[in-house]
Design an enzyme around this catalytic site. Structure first.
Site, PDB file in Angstrom:
ATOM      1  N   ASN A 187       0.879  -1.170   0.000  1.00 50.22           N
ATOM      2  CA  ASN A 187       0.000   0.000   0.000  1.00 50.22           C
ATOM      3  C   ASN A 187       0.912   1.214   0.000  1.00 50.22           C
ATOM      4  O   ASN A 187       1.467   1.588   1.033  1.00 50.22           O
ATOM      5  CB  ASN A 187      -0.916  -0.013   1.224  1.00 50.22           C
ATOM      6  CG  ASN A 187      -1.924   1.121   1.209  1.00 50.22           C
ATOM      7  OD1 ASN A 187      -1.796   2.088   0.456  1.00 50.22           O
ATOM      8  ND2 ASN A 187      -2.944   1.016   2.043  1.00 50.22           N
ATOM      9  N   ARG A 207      -2.469  -1.951  -3.754  1.00 48.76           N
ATOM     10  CA  ARG A 207      -3.675  -1.154  -3.615  1.00 48.76           C
ATOM     11  C   ARG A 207      -3.568   0.029  -4.571  1.00 48.76           C
ATOM     12  O   ARG A 207      -2.620   0.804  -4.537  1.00 48.76           O
ATOM     13  CB  ARG A 207      -3.813  -0.628  -2.183  1.00 48.76           C
ATOM     14  CG  ARG A 207      -5.056   0.234  -1.993  1.00 48.76           C
ATOM     15  CD  ARG A 207      -4.980   1.099  -0.757  1.00 48.76           C
ATOM     16  NE  ARG A 207      -6.150   1.928  -0.611  1.00 48.76           N
ATOM     17  CZ  ARG A 207      -6.160   3.094   0.025  1.00 48.76           C
ATOM     18  NH1 ARG A 207      -5.053   3.566   0.547  1.00 48.76           N
ATOM     19  NH2 ARG A 207      -7.266   3.804   0.117  1.00 48.76           N
ATOM     20  N   HIS A 258     -12.460   3.248  -0.610  1.00 48.79           N
ATOM     21  CA  HIS A 258     -12.416   2.298   0.515  1.00 48.79           C
ATOM     22  C   HIS A 258     -13.088   0.969   0.139  1.00 48.79           C
ATOM     23  O   HIS A 258     -13.513   0.220   1.007  1.00 48.79           O
ATOM     24  CB  HIS A 258     -13.122   2.870   1.765  1.00 48.79           C
ATOM     25  CG  HIS A 258     -12.475   4.090   2.331  1.00 48.79           C
ATOM     26  ND1 HIS A 258     -13.180   5.050   3.029  1.00 48.79           N
ATOM     27  CD2 HIS A 258     -11.182   4.516   2.303  1.00 48.79           C
ATOM     28  CE1 HIS A 258     -12.358   6.024   3.402  1.00 48.79           C
ATOM     29  NE2 HIS A 258     -11.148   5.716   2.974  1.00 48.79           N
ATOM     30  N   HIS A 260     -17.017   2.859   7.477  1.00 49.22           N
ATOM     31  CA  HIS A 260     -15.552   2.798   7.555  1.00 49.22           C
ATOM     32  C   HIS A 260     -15.102   4.140   8.120  1.00 49.22           C
ATOM     33  O   HIS A 260     -15.108   5.159   7.433  1.00 49.22           O
ATOM     34  CB  HIS A 260     -14.963   2.565   6.160  1.00 49.22           C
ATOM     35  CG  HIS A 260     -13.464   2.589   6.124  1.00 49.22           C
ATOM     36  ND1 HIS A 260     -12.696   1.452   6.006  1.00 49.22           N
ATOM     37  CD2 HIS A 260     -12.573   3.620   6.200  1.00 49.22           C
ATOM     38  CE1 HIS A 260     -11.411   1.777   6.003  1.00 49.22           C
ATOM     39  NE2 HIS A 260     -11.314   3.093   6.115  1.00 49.22           N
ATOM     40  N   ASN A 286      -9.117   7.998   9.528  1.00 51.89           N
ATOM     41  CA  ASN A 286      -8.793   9.375   9.150  1.00 51.89           C
ATOM     42  C   ASN A 286      -9.607   9.771   7.935  1.00 51.89           C
ATOM     43  O   ASN A 286     -10.085  10.889   7.811  1.00 51.89           O
ATOM     44  CB  ASN A 286      -7.300   9.526   8.871  1.00 51.89           C
ATOM     45  CG  ASN A 286      -6.903  10.976   8.710  1.00 51.89           C
ATOM     46  OD1 ASN A 286      -7.179  11.799   9.569  1.00 51.89           O
ATOM     47  ND2 ASN A 286      -6.269  11.311   7.601  1.00 51.89           N
ATOM     48  N   ARG A 297     -10.518  16.248   6.051  1.00 51.98           N
ATOM     49  CA  ARG A 297     -11.363  16.566   4.890  1.00 51.98           C
ATOM     50  C   ARG A 297     -12.767  16.969   5.345  1.00 51.98           C
ATOM     51  O   ARG A 297     -13.300  16.415   6.303  1.00 51.98           O
ATOM     52  CB  ARG A 297     -11.420  15.364   3.942  1.00 51.98           C
ATOM     53  CG  ARG A 297     -10.149  15.204   3.126  1.00 51.98           C
ATOM     54  CD  ARG A 297     -10.172  13.952   2.285  1.00 51.98           C
ATOM     55  NE  ARG A 297      -9.609  12.817   3.007  1.00 51.98           N
ATOM     56  CZ  ARG A 297      -9.613  11.570   2.550  1.00 51.98           C
ATOM     57  NH1 ARG A 297     -10.152  11.283   1.381  1.00 51.98           N
ATOM     58  NH2 ARG A 297      -9.080  10.598   3.262  1.00 51.98           N
ATOM     59  N   GLU A 327      -7.637  -4.769   5.052  1.00 51.79           N
ATOM     60  CA  GLU A 327      -7.500  -4.508   3.625  1.00 51.79           C
ATOM     61  C   GLU A 327      -6.367  -5.322   3.011  1.00 51.79           C
ATOM     62  O   GLU A 327      -6.476  -5.796   1.875  1.00 51.79           O
ATOM     63  CB  GLU A 327      -7.269  -3.012   3.394  1.00 51.79           C
ATOM     64  CG  GLU A 327      -8.474  -2.151   3.751  1.00 51.79           C
ATOM     65  CD  GLU A 327      -8.186  -0.667   3.641  1.00 51.79           C
ATOM     66  OE1 GLU A 327      -8.500  -0.095   2.588  1.00 51.79           O
ATOM     67  OE2 GLU A 327      -7.656  -0.100   4.611  1.00 51.79           O
TER      68      GLU A 327
END
Length: 395
Positions: A8, A91, A180, A206, A209, A239, A382
């Protein structure tokens, strides 16, 4: 047995796990943070040893080289040659409309990932760097791309389109893509198996952050809170989530904000950070408990936004069998779970405070006996999902 290395690659970080499949045994894992900085940090762990250091790591190539050295080390390593790695699962955040399945990486696939960089400028470029570096260090391994957007390709047109001129949809491909997806797919499959009901209507939250909600009907994503980019929907660490577009126009027209300033404002300076000065939920919860009004209103806003999405998705699916919490905040913040589930009995959601505050691990139920809807905590993984999909593709 196959050894799958999962990578990742973020803008300034690189996370990996080496997993033996199909046994799903984690042989080694690691995280490199602050790549490009003088005080970059790496933390590696294998079945044999652990290693944590702070040093200058100039780029992703050096970061992955360090990981390879650790994996091959006589004292701590778990492989004797790079050739032992059968596949590397990467990913990739944005696959656009082109990828609904995991795919072997070719020159053409890399070019397509590059072309989609404008849709995920913070994510696709470092994802591509991770692929190119892995090809050099592990030339014999099959390279596999697992797209965050793939799980959401099942969202119907009535839900994934925006009410803008058709040509922007047809020519510019502006639509809801969702993110996600790897986490939502893994968690929803675990939840449906636990419920012993493949046709259940569930909402998966989910919460980390980055935050997102997905409406999942019979295992298929039918709506999702993140859209064309990973900025809309729930309140996140830095965000903003949903915001009136008129605010952006106002800031540009009357305050002279540039594109870059708007992007930095909404992506890096907003959300919980903008509301409280903290992006870490632990600090915010501490502030709330100590009477900090900014932290309290931020938590209330966060929970309120989540509740609105739960209600909307229950309406969209005409029912709700289970509400599922996952990711760092979803799995660990009993305060936020309590705030989200309060005054939701109309939807059959009734939280058991004692179960909610339990420190048990694994999948667990936290609803009351009288709750019509199940409330589940399902830990996400993940990396394991990427390994499973990569293993399935190469066999």
């Amino acid at each position: 047995m196959k050894k799958i290395l999962v990578i990742n690659s973020g803008s300034s970080s690189l996370k990996f796990q080496l997993i033996s499949m199909p046994a799903e045994t984690i042989l080694a894992s690691g995280l490199v943070e602050r790549i490009g900085m003088e005080d970059a940090k790496y933390s590696f762990e294998s079945l044999k040893n652990k290693d944590t250091r702070v040093l200058k790591i100039k780029d992703h190539h050096q970061a992955l080289e360090l990981a390879a050295v650790f994996l091959l080390d006589i004292g701590s390593g778990v492989i004797s040659s790079p050739k032992e790695i059968d596949a590397i699962g990467h990913r990739v955040v944005h696959g656009g409309k082109h990828f609904s399945d995991t795919t072997l990486i070719t020159k053409e696939i890399k070019e397509k990932i590059h072309q989609l960089a404008s849709l995920a400028p913070l994510h696709n470029p470092p994802n591509l760097v991770g692929i190119e570096v892995a090809e050099k260090i592990f030339p014999d391994a099959k390279q596999v791309a697992v797209f965050d957007t793939a799980f959401h390709q099942s969202i119907p047109e009535k839900a994934h389109r925006y009410a803008i001129p058709n040509e922007l949809y047809e020519k510019e491909h502006i639509r809801l893509y969702g993110f996600h997806g790897t986490s939502h797919k893994y968690v929803s499959e675990k939840a449906l198996t636990y419920l012993n009901n493949p046709n259940a209507k569930i909402v998966v939250l989910h919460l980390g952050n980055g935050c997102s909600a997905t409406a999942i009907n019979a295992g298929k994503s039918v709506d999702h809170s993140l859209g064309f980019g990973p900025l809309t929907g729930l309140v996140m660490g830095t965000r903003s989530g949903d915001i009136d577009p008129a605010i952006i126009l106002y800031l540009m027209e009357t305050k002279g904000y540039s594109y870059q300033e708007i992007s930095n404002l909404l992506n890096k300076k907003s959300g919980m950070l903008g509301l409280t000065g903290f992006s870490d939920m632990r600090e915010i919860q501490k502030g709330h408990e100590e009477g900090n009004p900014d932290c309290t209103i931020a938590l209330e806003m966060n929970a309120y936004r989540i509740k609105k999405y739960i209600g909307a998705y229950a309406a969209a699916m005409n029912g709700l069998d289970a509400l599922v919490f996952t990711a760092g905040i979803g799995e660990n913040s009993s305060i936020l779970r309590e705030m989200v589930c309060s005054e939701m009995d109309f939807l059959g959601i009734e939280l058991n405070p004692k179960k909610n505050n339990s420190k048990e691990k694994g999948i667990r139920e936290i609803q009351t006996e009288g709750s019509r809807a199940k409330i589940l905590i399902v830990p996400t993984n993940e990396e394991l999902e990427i390994a499973k999909q990569s293993f399935k593709l190469i066999n």
